[in-house]
Write an enzyme that holds these catalytic residues in place. Structure first.
Site, mmCIF file in Angstrom:
data_model
loop_
_atom_site.group_PDB
_atom_site.id
_atom_site.type_symbol
_atom_site.label_atom_id
_atom_site.label_comp_id
_atom_site.label_asym_id
_atom_site.label_seq_id
_atom_site.Cartn_x
_atom_site.Cartn_y
_atom_site.Cartn_z
ATOM 1 N N PRO A 27 58.042 38.960 29.716
ATOM 2 C CA PRO A 27 56.903 39.126 28.914
ATOM 3 C C PRO A 27 56.809 38.091 27.913
ATOM 4 O O PRO A 27 57.964 37.977 26.972
ATOM 5 C CB PRO A 27 57.116 40.391 28.378
ATOM 6 N N GLU A 29 54.254 36.593 25.047
ATOM 7 C CA GLU A 29 53.123 36.646 24.391
ATOM 8 C C GLU A 29 51.951 35.555 24.386
ATOM 9 O O GLU A 29 52.424 34.376 24.040
ATOM 10 C CB GLU A 29 53.144 36.937 22.797
ATOM 11 N N CYS A 123 60.748 39.970 19.628
ATOM 12 C CA CYS A 123 59.756 39.401 19.411
ATOM 13 C C CYS A 123 60.063 38.606 18.106
ATOM 14 O O CYS A 123 60.401 39.142 17.223
ATOM 15 C CB CYS A 123 58.320 39.849 19.495
ATOM 16 N N LYS A 164 64.442 45.639 25.298
ATOM 17 C CA LYS A 164 64.523 44.003 25.388
ATOM 18 C C LYS A 164 64.916 43.605 23.683
ATOM 19 O O LYS A 164 64.097 44.065 22.912
ATOM 20 C CB LYS A 164 63.396 43.436 26.016
ATOM 21 N N ASN A 223 68.673 36.881 29.812
ATOM 22 C CA ASN A 223 67.528 35.943 29.438
ATOM 23 C C ASN A 223 67.776 34.995 28.627
ATOM 24 O O ASN A 223 68.321 35.266 27.624
ATOM 25 C CB ASN A 223 66.407 36.995 29.109
ATOM 26 N N GLY A 224 67.017 33.426 28.606
ATOM 27 C CA GLY A 224 67.109 32.792 27.670
ATOM 28 C C GLY A 224 67.620 31.404 28.057
ATOM 29 O O GLY A 224 68.737 31.378 28.779
ATOM 30 N N GLU A 225 66.860 30.233 28.258
ATOM 31 C CA GLU A 225 66.933 28.790 28.471
ATOM 32 C C GLU A 225 67.656 28.621 29.971
ATOM 33 O O GLU A 225 68.470 28.096 30.228
ATOM 34 C CB GLU A 225 68.181 28.571 27.647
ATOM 35 N N ARG A 248 60.129 30.909 30.258
ATOM 36 C CA ARG A 248 59.579 29.533 30.200
ATOM 37 C C ARG A 248 59.833 28.719 31.554
ATOM 38 O O ARG A 248 58.890 27.856 32.007
ATOM 39 C CB ARG A 248 59.753 28.834 28.729
#
Length: 339
Positions: A27, A29, A123, A164, A223-225, A248
């Site tokens: 997710p 935003e 977030c 999360k 999650n991340g990078e 991303r």
């Protein structure tokens, strides 16, 4: 159906969901809205490695139980068995700080057909954090516990509740307390973005710090990078989990999920997506629904700018079209980029 039967259904659901390595679309935003979810999940399905599920952009809970139209705005898939057109399930994410309000909204979301409720404690946006939402609550593990517990009690026993998080707010000093709150609250699984709020999205991600959460008796998703298959393998090794959420990197390279799992894709299907094959999907995006064409074109340019990191051809189109406002002109430029 009695309480024990519903619990058994949930346990069976979770066992089935995590029987193989899961790959989720994150997710994000203002980025993975319903239109983007539709495009990215379709690409993954076409490449033979569909996402196991995606999580919606967060729905902000503040003062009351939200009306149905708000839930349908953020998750229109609720009208279609909570799945995208290609069949990818969509889990609904809530963000807020008041336990009872979160619980009441989660219960209503479940009534509307949400197959699972995810709670956002990650977030990093200043506007969200300043209103006591998202990652700022990582400094309040007791509040996290109250929110998750209330949501867990409010939704039917057969509906999973996940969370999360990040590794902390300003630093990682509360990780033990956060882990305890997750452990005691009834969370069914946990997704961890491997940075603190202060670290934002700046490389690197600290995948190894996810390792300690594996002591919890629930699945852990890293999650991340993760921008390519090598990052994915390194993440899984350092985090000690086989489950990944792609963010991303999946927008920049819509074929990332297939690239990550190319070693287990025995379907004989193509796992890489060439620029010319991505053109059709970009045009479908530009032909999607939005309040105005200006908004739609703006959203597309956001995606195109990200695609420049994954495709040289995108950079050429971006340089020519970054100030263009006419949708038809942009579509013509896309078609010409492979001519």
């Amino acid at each position: 159906m009695n309480h024990n039967d519903q619990l058994q259904i949930r346990q069976n659901t979770i066992s089935q969901l995590f029987s193989d390595p899961v790959r989720l679309l994150a997710p994000m935003e203002g980025l993975t809205d319903p239109l983007m979810r539709q495009i990215l999940t379709q690409i993954a399905a076409d490449l033979g490695r569909p996402y196991d599920w995606s999580v919606s952009e967060f729905i902000r809970v503040t003062q009351h139980v939200l009306p149905a139209h708000v839930f349908y705005k953020y998750v229109p898939e609720l009208r279609h068995d909570a799945k995208t057109a290609c069949g990818t399930p969509i889990h609904l994410q809530l963000l807020g700080s008041e336990a009872q309000l979160m619980a009441d909204n989660a219960a209503y979301a479940a009534e509307l057909g949400a197959p699972a409720i995810d709670i956002n404690f990650g977030c990093p946006a200043k506007t969200v954090n300043s209103h006591r939402g998202g990652s700022v609550l990582l400094d309040e593990p007791e509040t996290m516990y109250q929110i998750i517990s209330a949501v867990r009690q409010a939704v039917p026993d057969n509906i999973p509740v996940s969370a999360k998080i990040r590794l902390g707010y300003t630093d990682t000093s509360r990780m033990d307390d956060i882990r305890g709150a997750i452990n005691d609250s009834g969370t069914d699984w946990l997704t961890i973005h491997a940075r603190t709020k202060t670290q934002g999205y700046k490389p690197p991600a600290y995948w190894d710090k996810i390792q300690s959460f594996n002591a919890l008796d629930i699945p852990v998703i890293a999650n991340g990078e993760i921008w390519n298959a090598e990052h994915a393998q390194n993440c899984m090794t350092q985090a000690g989990t086989k489950h990944l959420m792609l963010g991303r990197g999946a927008v920049t390279r819509p074929d990332l999920i297939a690239q990550v799992d190319s070693n287990i894709n025995d379907t004989g299907m193509m796992t890489a997506l060439a620029w010319e094959d991505l053109i059709t999907h970009q045009i479908k995006f530009l032909e999607g629904q939005a309040k105005t064409e200006v908004i739609l074109v703006g959203r597309y340019k956001q995606w195109l700018a990200m695609l420049t990191k994954g495709y040289g051809e995108a950079k050429i189109v971006w340089d020519d079209m970054k100030r263009e406002k006419n949708k038809a002109v942009i579509i013509s430029a896309l078609q010409a980029s492979v001519g």
